[in-house]
Every structure is written in C-alpha cells, then in structure tokens.
Design a protein around this motif. Structure first.
Motif, PDB file in Angstrom:
ATOM      1  N   LEU A 206       0.899  -1.130   0.031  1.00 44.91           N
ATOM      2  CA  LEU A 206      -0.026   0.163  -0.095  1.00 44.91           C
ATOM      3  C   LEU A 206       0.764   1.156   0.050  1.00 44.91           C
ATOM      4  O   LEU A 206       0.731   2.424  -0.819  1.00 44.91           O
ATOM      5  CB  LEU A 206      -0.885   0.001   1.427  1.00 44.91           C
TER       6      LEU A 206
ATOM      7  N   ILE B 168      -5.339   5.709   2.163  1.00 46.17           N
ATOM      8  CA  ILE B 168      -4.273   4.709   2.254  1.00 46.17           C
ATOM      9  C   ILE B 168      -4.147   4.536   3.646  1.00 46.17           C
ATOM     10  O   ILE B 168      -3.591   3.408   4.146  1.00 46.17           O
ATOM     11  CB  ILE B 168      -3.351   5.250   1.455  1.00 46.17           C
TER      12      ILE B 168
ATOM     13  N   GLY C 146      -6.077   2.096   5.245  1.00 46.46           N
ATOM     14  CA  GLY C 146      -5.711   0.849   4.983  1.00 46.46           C
ATOM     15  C   GLY C 146      -4.394   0.141   5.658  1.00 46.46           C
ATOM     16  O   GLY C 146      -4.532  -1.010   6.012  1.00 46.46           O
TER      17      GLY C 146
END
Length: 297
Positions: free
Chosen positions: A134, A272, A275
């Motif tokens: 990520l 992000i 995540g």
C-alpha cells in the motif's frame, strides 16, 4: 505475558510517533547545516544526554559480549541512517523520503528473524507485505520528484535502519531500551564529537532559527527519547510485530510535513492510511508473544 505485549505496543507507538517528525525536522535542519555536521551534531548532543543519563542512573557497563552489538546499533541508527537520510533529502522532497520509510517494517522484521531469532507466521508476513505494498503503491502513484541517486541512498538508509532497530530490540530484552540507546550513543560519542568539530560551519550568524529547531528535534527526540520507547516496544512486543507500527510513520510524517513545511495532504492519503492501519491490526493479531528474559541491572 499479554500485559507486557500490550505495553510493548504502546511504547512502540510512542516511539514511532516521535520518529514521524524526523524527516520534516531533518529537512529544516539541512537548510542551514551540512549533512555531515548535522549527523555529527545530533549524535554528539544526544550522546551527552545519554552519558548524563547513565551517570545519573549509575548504570553498569555492558558485558563484553554486548559491545559488538552496541557498535552495530551505533553504526546503524546513530551515524548511518541519519547521514544517509540527510544526504538523500538534498535530492528529494521530504514527502518522498517519508514514503520510503514504509519499507522499514519489512526490513526490521527480516533482521528480527536473522538476528532476533523470531519466527513470524505466514499470515503475519502476508499482512506486513500488504501494508508495504500500500505504501509503495501510493509512493509510485504520487510520483514526487526525486533523483535515482537520492532514491537509492534512501533505500540503503532504510536497510541500515532496519538492522539497527532489530539489533537494538534484541539487546533491549536484557539491557533495557534506555541503556541500549544510551550506550550506543556513548560508543559513537568520540566519532560524533570529532566529526562535529571538523565539519562545523565557518559562519554561524546566517543560520535560520528553523534550522536550529530541526537540529534540536532530531538530537533530543529522534536520536534519544524516541529510541527509549521504541527499543522497549521491540523488546516487549516483538521486533517483527511492533515493527509493523512503522507502516503508520509515513502518514504521520505527511501530517507533520503539512504543518511544518506547508506540504498538502490529500484525501487519498487518508484512505491509504486507513488501509495501513487495517494491515497493522492484522499483523498484530498474528504476531507471536515474546518471552523477555530477566534484565541486567
């Protein structure tokens, strides 16, 4: 055992939060100081603090078997990573350097296996790799300006830092995080003092206050206080496991960079970051408990 593991994660979170300001502070500092002097000065100032702390605590001298490991810690996190990251920042924005720190968890976990004797499960490695993917994917998509030489220098600094984190975390199981960083700083003190004297600026009058503030932060917080919490966290919670908290460091660094350097933070960055938090929780769930031996007096 569970209480000590939780304590390790809390200590690691505090240390990681302190480290999040390192890149923005370094960027401020190199605007007024040469990277060589900055590296020596931050290590020397922190080394004096470490020596004072050891004297006040009347800490015993480490065993001869620990001296080589302390030298590795000093070479990696006291001298190597600060110098290489400062050199890299001369050729890239602070935001790009912060993104490279997303690779630190994998580097730390790898050296935790090689040096710390840890054996994380395949599920742990999957969560760790997902978090790193990520961060790296966001870095590639963001495409901030930077030179190949600066990128390679930053990657090398991350590898060296991962080794220093793992070695210090291993030592902290018996010495304690405070003694590890203090002795590592003292081991590097002769080099840092001599280096600071030879690389000192010829003129001090034109150095901006922001550069002095950057130097103060990386010396007191990044080089000293952050490691006290971080090494304790690695020792109690596990090098590979607690090291996953570093996945959050780039995003806290972005937030601090936006405040200090006025660099924008997008909504995509927030998504992000969420995540990455999910990946850290997953890695935490599958991380093994760590048995901590009795600490040396």
């Amino acid at each position: 055992m569970q209480d000590r593991t939780t304590e390790g994660w809390i200590a690691g979170l505090i240390g990681m939060t302190i480290f999040s300001g390192s890149m923005p502070a370094t960027k401020l500092a190199i605007a007024g100081f040469d990277p060589l002097f900055l590296t020596a000065a931050r290590a020397a100032l922190a080394g004096l603090l470490g020596a004072l702390c050891l004297w006040r605590c009347r800490a015993s001298v480490p065993a001869p078997r620990d001296l080589a490991a302390l030298a590795v810690v000093a070479l990696c996190v006291v001298l190597g990573f600060p110098l290489l990251s400062a050199l890299a920042l001369q050729g890239m924005p602070s935001t790009r350097s912060i993104l490279f720190l997303g690779l630190l968890p994998l580097a730390t976990a790898t050296f935790g296996v090689l040096r710390g004797g840890e054996r994380p499960s395949p599920a742990f490695w999957a969560w760790s790799a997902a978090g790193a993917a990520l961060v790296c994917g966001f870095a590639a998509h963001r495409g901030a300006a930077g030179s190949l030489g600066a990128d390679l220098t930053m990657i090398l600094s991350v590898i060296i830092c991962g080794l220093g984190y793992a070695e210090g975390g291993r030592l902290s199981r018996t010495l304690g995080g405070l003694r590890v960083i203090c002795w590592a700083l003292v081991v590097a003190l002769p080099v840092s003092i001599i280096g600071g004297l030879f690389t000192a600026p010829a003129h001090w009058g034109g150095i901006a206050p922001s550069a002095w503030l950057g130097l103060a932060y990386v010396a007191v917080f990044s080089m000293f206080l952050g490691f006290v919490f971080w090494y304790r966290g690695l020792a109690l919670g596990g090098i590979a496991a607690v090291g996953q908290l570093q996945l959050l460091q780039p995003f806290l660094g972005f937030f601090l960079a936006s405040l200090v350097l006025r660099e924008p933070v997008s909504g995509q960055l927030v998504l992000i970051a969420l995540g990455v938090v999910f990946c850290v929780i997953g890695a935490r769930h599958f991380s093994p408990a760590v048995r901590v031996p009795a600490r040396q007096p």
